[in-house]
Design an enzyme around this catalytic site. Structure first.
Site, PDB file in Angstrom:
ATOM      1  N   ASP A  42       0.189   4.261   5.863  1.00  0.00           N
ATOM      2  CA  ASP A  42       0.332   2.822   5.648  1.00  0.00           C
ATOM      3  C   ASP A  42       0.944   2.181   6.898  1.00  0.00           C
ATOM      4  O   ASP A  42       1.872   2.722   7.498  1.00  0.00           O
ATOM      5  CB  ASP A  42       1.239   2.556   4.429  1.00  0.00           C
ATOM      6  CG  ASP A  42       1.131   1.124   3.942  1.00  0.00           C
ATOM      7  OD1 ASP A  42       0.627   0.919   2.817  1.00  0.00           O
ATOM      8  OD2 ASP A  42       1.542   0.201   4.686  1.00  0.00           O
ATOM      9  N   ILE A  43       0.432   1.033   7.275  1.00  0.00           N
ATOM     10  CA  ILE A  43       0.879   0.372   8.509  1.00  0.00           C
ATOM     11  C   ILE A  43       2.280  -0.221   8.359  1.00  0.00           C
ATOM     12  O   ILE A  43       2.986  -0.409   9.363  1.00  0.00           O
ATOM     13  CB  ILE A  43      -0.157  -0.698   8.943  1.00  0.00           C
ATOM     14  CG1 ILE A  43      -0.084  -0.959  10.422  1.00  0.00           C
ATOM     15  CG2 ILE A  43      -0.018  -1.980   8.137  1.00  0.00           C
ATOM     16  CD1 ILE A  43      -1.286  -1.727  10.968  1.00  0.00           C
ATOM     17  N   ASN A  61      -1.188  -0.384  -7.379  1.00  0.00           N
ATOM     18  CA  ASN A  61      -1.034  -1.792  -7.736  1.00  0.00           C
ATOM     19  C   ASN A  61      -2.408  -2.300  -8.180  1.00  0.00           C
ATOM     20  O   ASN A  61      -3.372  -2.224  -7.421  1.00  0.00           O
ATOM     21  CB  ASN A  61      -0.520  -2.588  -6.536  1.00  0.00           C
ATOM     22  CG  ASN A  61       0.875  -2.167  -6.125  1.00  0.00           C
ATOM     23  OD1 ASN A  61       1.708  -1.862  -6.976  1.00  0.00           O
ATOM     24  ND2 ASN A  61       1.140  -2.143  -4.826  1.00  0.00           N
ATOM     25  N   GLY A  64       0.934  -6.975  -7.368  1.00  0.00           N
ATOM     26  CA  GLY A  64       1.245  -6.683  -5.970  1.00  0.00           C
ATOM     27  C   GLY A  64       0.078  -6.183  -5.146  1.00  0.00           C
ATOM     28  O   GLY A  64       0.268  -5.817  -3.976  1.00  0.00           O
ATOM     29  N   HIS A 111      -6.638   1.891  -4.042  1.00  0.00           N
ATOM     30  CA  HIS A 111      -5.865   2.798  -3.187  1.00  0.00           C
ATOM     31  C   HIS A 111      -4.654   3.311  -3.936  1.00  0.00           C
ATOM     32  O   HIS A 111      -4.047   2.606  -4.741  1.00  0.00           O
ATOM     33  CB  HIS A 111      -5.445   2.128  -1.880  1.00  0.00           C
ATOM     34  CG  HIS A 111      -4.798   0.785  -2.049  1.00  0.00           C
ATOM     35  ND1 HIS A 111      -5.521  -0.354  -2.301  1.00  0.00           N
ATOM     36  CD2 HIS A 111      -3.493   0.413  -2.011  1.00  0.00           C
ATOM     37  CE1 HIS A 111      -4.691  -1.374  -2.400  1.00  0.00           C
ATOM     38  NE2 HIS A 111      -3.452  -0.946  -2.245  1.00  0.00           N
ATOM     39  N   LEU A 112      -4.313   4.561  -3.637  1.00  0.00           N
ATOM     40  CA  LEU A 112      -3.137   5.209  -4.207  1.00  0.00           C
ATOM     41  C   LEU A 112      -2.074   5.280  -3.113  1.00  0.00           C
ATOM     42  O   LEU A 112      -2.349   5.786  -2.025  1.00  0.00           O
ATOM     43  CB  LEU A 112      -3.475   6.625  -4.688  1.00  0.00           C
ATOM     44  CG  LEU A 112      -4.318   6.787  -5.962  1.00  0.00           C
ATOM     45  CD1 LEU A 112      -5.715   6.212  -5.798  1.00  0.00           C
ATOM     46  CD2 LEU A 112      -4.399   8.258  -6.350  1.00  0.00           C
ATOM     47  N   HIS A 113      -0.895   4.741  -3.402  1.00  0.00           N
ATOM     48  CA  HIS A 113       0.222   4.865  -2.470  1.00  0.00           C
ATOM     49  C   HIS A 113       0.937   6.190  -2.769  1.00  0.00           C
ATOM     50  O   HIS A 113       1.371   6.413  -3.910  1.00  0.00           O
ATOM     51  CB  HIS A 113       1.243   3.746  -2.666  1.00  0.00           C
ATOM     52  CG  HIS A 113       0.756   2.364  -2.383  1.00  0.00           C
ATOM     53  ND1 HIS A 113       1.026   1.715  -1.193  1.00  0.00           N
ATOM     54  CD2 HIS A 113       0.049   1.482  -3.136  1.00  0.00           C
ATOM     55  CE1 HIS A 113       0.507   0.490  -1.231  1.00  0.00           C
ATOM     56  NE2 HIS A 113      -0.090   0.319  -2.401  1.00  0.00           N
TER      57      HIS A 113
HETATM   58  P1  AMP Z   1      -1.374  -3.139  -1.959  1.00  0.00           P
HETATM   59  O1  AMP Z   1      -0.286  -4.176  -1.763  1.00  0.00           O
HETATM   60  O2  AMP Z   1      -1.113  -2.211  -3.094  1.00  0.00           O
HETATM   61  O3  AMP Z   1      -2.739  -3.768  -2.027  1.00  0.00           O
HETATM   62  O4  AMP Z   1      -1.315  -2.221  -0.674  1.00  0.00           O
HETATM   63  C1  AMP Z   1      -1.972  -2.519   0.513  1.00  0.00           C
HETATM   64  C2  AMP Z   1      -1.304  -1.706   1.563  1.00  0.00           C
HETATM   65  O5  AMP Z   1      -2.131  -1.693   2.724  1.00  0.00           O
HETATM   66  C3  AMP Z   1       0.063  -2.248   2.016  1.00  0.00           C
HETATM   67  O6  AMP Z   1       1.059  -1.263   1.770  1.00  0.00           O
HETATM   68  C4  AMP Z   1      -0.137  -2.527   3.501  1.00  0.00           C
HETATM   69  O7  AMP Z   1       1.008  -2.237   4.256  1.00  0.00           O
HETATM   70  C5  AMP Z   1      -1.295  -1.610   3.837  1.00  0.00           C
HETATM   71  N1  AMP Z   1      -2.074  -2.009   4.997  1.00  0.00           N
HETATM   72  C6  AMP Z   1      -2.504  -3.248   5.324  1.00  0.00           C
HETATM   73  N2  AMP Z   1      -3.223  -3.223   6.455  1.00  0.00           N
HETATM   74  C7  AMP Z   1      -3.254  -1.929   6.853  1.00  0.00           C
HETATM   75  C8  AMP Z   1      -3.839  -1.243   7.968  1.00  0.00           C
HETATM   76  N3  AMP Z   1      -4.568  -1.885   8.909  1.00  0.00           N
HETATM   77  N4  AMP Z   1      -3.643   0.090   8.072  1.00  0.00           N
HETATM   78  C9  AMP Z   1      -2.920   0.748   7.157  1.00  0.00           C
HETATM   79  N5  AMP Z   1      -2.352   0.169   6.077  1.00  0.00           N
HETATM   80  C10 AMP Z   1      -2.516  -1.153   5.931  1.00  0.00           C
END
Ligand code: AMP
Length: 112
Positions: free
Chosen positions: A29-30, A85, A91, A98-100
């Site tokens: 995650d960025i 989420n 959120g 996607h799975l965190h």
């Molecule tokens: P969500 O809020 O559950 O939709 O999670 C989206 C996630 O994507 C967040 O934790 C962001 O930090 C992550 N994210 C956004 N842009 C990027 C990227 N270019 N590379 C990696 N992670 C990203």
């Protein structure tokens, strides 16, 4: 129009990819919310978990077993939190399932 994560799958946007197979991709995650914060996504563009269909059952199971593989490889299998989420009010900001996978710090309950 492609989502951000479809662009990562297609290598149009760079990411620190740590795992890939025919069905899914995992990358850092960025904006990490823990010392380890990995996103695991299916290559199939399912916008959110609630949109998954009966014929996605094998794919969803594959994602969970891939979480096990990744957490074992990263040696965090003893303690990690898995978060999905689903929907903007929960959120979700990127509308590609996607799975965190979070690890490396204490996690509180109930979650925020
Ligand atoms: P969500 O809020 O559950 O939709 O999670 C989206 C996630 O994507 C967040 O934790 C962001 O930090 C992550 N994210 C956004 N842009 C990027 C990227 N270019 N590379 C990696 N992670 C990203």
């Amino acid at each position: 129009m492609k989502t951000l994560f479809e662009k990562i799958i297609d290598r149009e946007i760079p990411a620190h990819i740590i795992y890939e197979d025919e069905f899914c991709l995992a990358f850092h995650d960025i904006h990490p919310q823990a010392p380890t914060h990995i996103l695991l996504i299916p290559k199939k563009p399912i916008a959110k978990l609630a949109d998954a269909q009966a014929n996605d059952q094998l794919l969803l199971g594959h994602l969970l077993m891939t979480v096990n593989k990744i957490t074992q490889d990263l040696e965090i299998a003893d303690a990690f939190r898995l978060v999905i989420n689903n929907g903007a009010k929960a959120g979700q900001t990127v509308f590609h399932l996607h799975l965190h996978i979070l690890s490396g710090r204490p996690f509180h309950w109930p979650p925020g």
